[in-house]
Write a protein that holds these residues in place. Sequence first.
Motif, PDB file in Angstrom:
ATOM      1  N   SER A 138      79.930 -52.764 127.412  1.00  0.00           N
ATOM      2  CA  SER A 138      80.830 -52.782 126.257  1.00  0.00           C
ATOM      3  C   SER A 138      80.109 -52.180 125.075  1.00  0.00           C
ATOM      4  N   GLY A 139      80.718 -51.194 124.450  1.00  0.00           N
ATOM      5  CA  GLY A 139      80.074 -50.479 123.352  1.00  0.00           C
ATOM      6  C   GLY A 139      79.906 -51.350 122.122  1.00  0.00           C
ATOM      7  N   GLU A 140      78.928 -51.000 121.295  1.00  0.00           N
ATOM      8  CA  GLU A 140      78.637 -51.724 120.068  1.00  0.00           C
ATOM      9  C   GLU A 140      79.159 -50.915 118.880  1.00  0.00           C
ATOM     10  N   SER A 141      80.222 -51.420 118.275  1.00  0.00           N
ATOM     11  CA  SER A 141      80.837 -50.693 117.163  1.00  0.00           C
ATOM     12  C   SER A 141      79.968 -50.744 115.914  1.00  0.00           C
ATOM     13  N   GLU A 142      79.065 -51.734 115.817  1.00  0.00           N
ATOM     14  CA  GLU A 142      78.245 -51.827 114.611  1.00  0.00           C
ATOM     15  C   GLU A 142      77.226 -50.709 114.524  1.00  0.00           C
ATOM     16  N   VAL A 143      76.973 -49.997 115.618  1.00  0.00           N
ATOM     17  CA  VAL A 143      76.027 -48.889 115.571  1.00  0.00           C
ATOM     18  C   VAL A 143      76.559 -47.783 114.668  1.00  0.00           C
ATOM     19  N   ALA A 144      77.832 -47.443 114.829  1.00  0.00           N
ATOM     20  CA  ALA A 144      78.436 -46.422 113.980  1.00  0.00           C
ATOM     21  C   ALA A 144      78.506 -46.882 112.528  1.00  0.00           C
ATOM     22  N   ALA A 145      78.776 -48.165 112.319  1.00  0.00           N
ATOM     23  CA  ALA A 145      78.818 -48.682 110.955  1.00  0.00           C
ATOM     24  C   ALA A 145      77.441 -48.636 110.311  1.00  0.00           C
ATOM     25  N   ARG A 146      76.402 -48.899 111.108  1.00  0.00           N
ATOM     26  CA  ARG A 146      75.052 -48.835 110.564  1.00  0.00           C
ATOM     27  C   ARG A 146      74.666 -47.409 110.196  1.00  0.00           C
ATOM     28  N   ALA A 147      75.101 -46.453 110.990  1.00  0.00           N
ATOM     29  CA  ALA A 147      74.820 -45.053 110.672  1.00  0.00           C
ATOM     30  C   ALA A 147      75.583 -44.604 109.431  1.00  0.00           C
ATOM     31  N   ALA A 148      76.787 -45.144 109.224  1.00  0.00           N
ATOM     32  CA  ALA A 148      77.588 -44.744 108.062  1.00  0.00           C
ATOM     33  C   ALA A 148      76.993 -45.233 106.752  1.00  0.00           C
ATOM     34  N   THR A 149      76.171 -46.285 106.801  1.00  0.00           N
ATOM     35  CA  THR A 149      75.570 -46.812 105.576  1.00  0.00           C
ATOM     36  C   THR A 149      74.348 -46.013 105.126  1.00  0.00           C
ATOM     37  N   VAL A 150      73.834 -45.146 105.987  1.00  0.00           N
ATOM     38  CA  VAL A 150      72.664 -44.345 105.620  1.00  0.00           C
ATOM     39  C   VAL A 150      73.076 -43.282 104.617  1.00  0.00           C
ATOM     40  N   GLN A 151      72.308 -43.153 103.556  1.00  0.00           N
ATOM     41  CA  GLN A 151      72.609 -42.191 102.505  1.00  0.00           C
ATOM     42  C   GLN A 151      71.413 -41.266 102.289  1.00  0.00           C
ATOM     43  N   THR A 152      71.713 -40.044 101.901  1.00  0.00           N
ATOM     44  CA  THR A 152      70.648 -39.094 101.591  1.00  0.00           C
ATOM     45  C   THR A 152      70.020 -39.448 100.250  1.00  0.00           C
ATOM     46  N   PRO A 153      68.718 -39.272 100.098  1.00  0.00           N
ATOM     47  CA  PRO A 153      68.062 -39.667  98.842  1.00  0.00           C
ATOM     48  C   PRO A 153      68.413 -38.783  97.671  1.00  0.00           C
ATOM     49  N   TRP A 154      68.837 -37.544  97.926  1.00  0.00           N
ATOM     50  CA  TRP A 154      69.162 -36.663  96.817  1.00  0.00           C
ATOM     51  C   TRP A 154      70.646 -36.755  96.482  1.00  0.00           C
ATOM     52  N   VAL A 155      70.943 -36.583  95.212  1.00  0.00           N
ATOM     53  CA  VAL A 155      72.321 -36.721  94.742  1.00  0.00           C
ATOM     54  C   VAL A 155      73.171 -35.555  95.213  1.00  0.00           C
ATOM     55  N   CYS A 156      72.627 -34.370  95.170  1.00  0.00           N
ATOM     56  CA  CYS A 156      73.369 -33.174  95.557  1.00  0.00           C
ATOM     57  C   CYS A 156      73.375 -33.046  97.073  1.00  0.00           C
ATOM     58  N   VAL A 157      74.507 -33.296  97.673  1.00  0.00           N
ATOM     59  CA  VAL A 157      74.625 -33.214  99.126  1.00  0.00           C
ATOM     60  C   VAL A 157      74.801 -31.753  99.526  1.00  0.00           C
ATOM     61  N   GLU A 158      74.205 -31.406 100.655  1.00  0.00           N
ATOM     62  CA  GLU A 158      74.302 -30.020 101.117  1.00  0.00           C
ATOM     63  C   GLU A 158      75.766 -29.670 101.423  1.00  0.00           C
ATOM     64  N   ASP A 159      76.195 -28.523 100.919  1.00  0.00           N
ATOM     65  CA  ASP A 159      77.586 -28.107 101.076  1.00  0.00           C
ATOM     66  C   ASP A 159      77.845 -27.373 102.388  1.00  0.00           C
ATOM     67  N   GLU A 160      76.801 -27.032 103.117  1.00  0.00           N
ATOM     68  CA  GLU A 160      76.983 -26.273 104.342  1.00  0.00           C
ATOM     69  C   GLU A 160      77.683 -27.133 105.395  1.00  0.00           C
ATOM     70  N   PRO A 161      78.822 -26.703 105.903  1.00  0.00           N
ATOM     71  CA  PRO A 161      79.538 -27.516 106.907  1.00  0.00           C
ATOM     72  C   PRO A 161      78.780 -27.553 108.221  1.00  0.00           C
ATOM     73  N   CYS A 162      79.007 -28.631 108.957  1.00  0.00           N
ATOM     74  CA  CYS A 162      78.337 -28.778 110.244  1.00  0.00           C
ATOM     75  C   CYS A 162      79.036 -27.912 111.287  1.00  0.00           C
ATOM     76  N   PRO A 163      78.303 -27.097 112.033  1.00  0.00           N
ATOM     77  CA  PRO A 163      78.938 -26.252 113.058  1.00  0.00           C
ATOM     78  C   PRO A 163      79.307 -27.072 114.289  1.00  0.00           C
ATOM     79  N   ASP A 164      79.926 -26.429 115.253  1.00  0.00           N
ATOM     80  CA  ASP A 164      80.236 -27.122 116.492  1.00  0.00           C
ATOM     81  C   ASP A 164      78.946 -27.413 117.256  1.00  0.00           C
ATOM     82  N   LEU A 165      79.063 -28.175 118.332  1.00  0.00           N
ATOM     83  CA  LEU A 165      77.878 -28.681 119.010  1.00  0.00           C
ATOM     84  C   LEU A 165      77.008 -27.555 119.565  1.00  0.00           C
TER      85      LEU A 165
END
Length: 241
Positions: free
Chosen positions: A135-162
């Motif tokens: 059974s998958g652990e949904s809190e793993v995704a929630a824990r990853a969502a709480t991580v923030q980058t230390p710099w205020v200006c987030v990179e604008d480059e979009p993420c490419p496909d896999l």
Amino acid sequence: MNHWRRSVGELQARRRQVTECEQALAALSKVTACFQQMASSLGSNTDGSGLREELAEIRAMAHRIYTGLHRRLIALLTETEQAQEDREQVERLWVLFLSGLETFQKDLRKTSSLQELFPLTQRRDRSALVKTGYSGESEVAARAATVQTPWVCVEDEPCPDLQTQISRMDSLLQEMLQRVNVPVWTVEATQKAWVEVEKEEQDEDETLEDLMQVEVVSQDSVTGCCHHLNCRLSCLLCLLS
């Protein structure tokens, strides 16, 4: 005076950038660890569109972090006026970042292979999933969502496909090795290896010593009772009679 103030300001800005890179590396480690844990559910009975959307979001978050971290470390390492102690610290961050990026690329390749084996494009594709009972652990995704980058200006480059991201990471790793000359074997660690293992062994030794002390005390108590053995035998005979 103005030159001195500018030098102090540049030094403070450089230290702030190094601290931000340390925080970004820690954030990248957390995000990639969550990605690796969630990717282990691909192909199992917990696989589905929700899991793959969460993996894509975490992958995009990791892309923003390591893209910004790469640019900042390149700028720090190419500065010729950097102090030696700062240089060694940044080189350690560089080596750790290089190792973490290679590990994350391997996880992306495994994810790509598993998604090709289990496409899930139609409803009947779920019958091919492995019934692991996990059974998958949904809190793993929630824990990853709480991580923030230390710099205020987030990179604008979009993420490419896999697939594109995997190929671009090859170019990124090659650029890291060619543009900056930081031999891995010259970077020294800041702490002793296997510190946690040695600490656990020390705890085990202390536990054994405690057990030995308890055993000695118990033997002393038994020895003390043996001085009154004749009295106990007398009492026992009285009870039997």
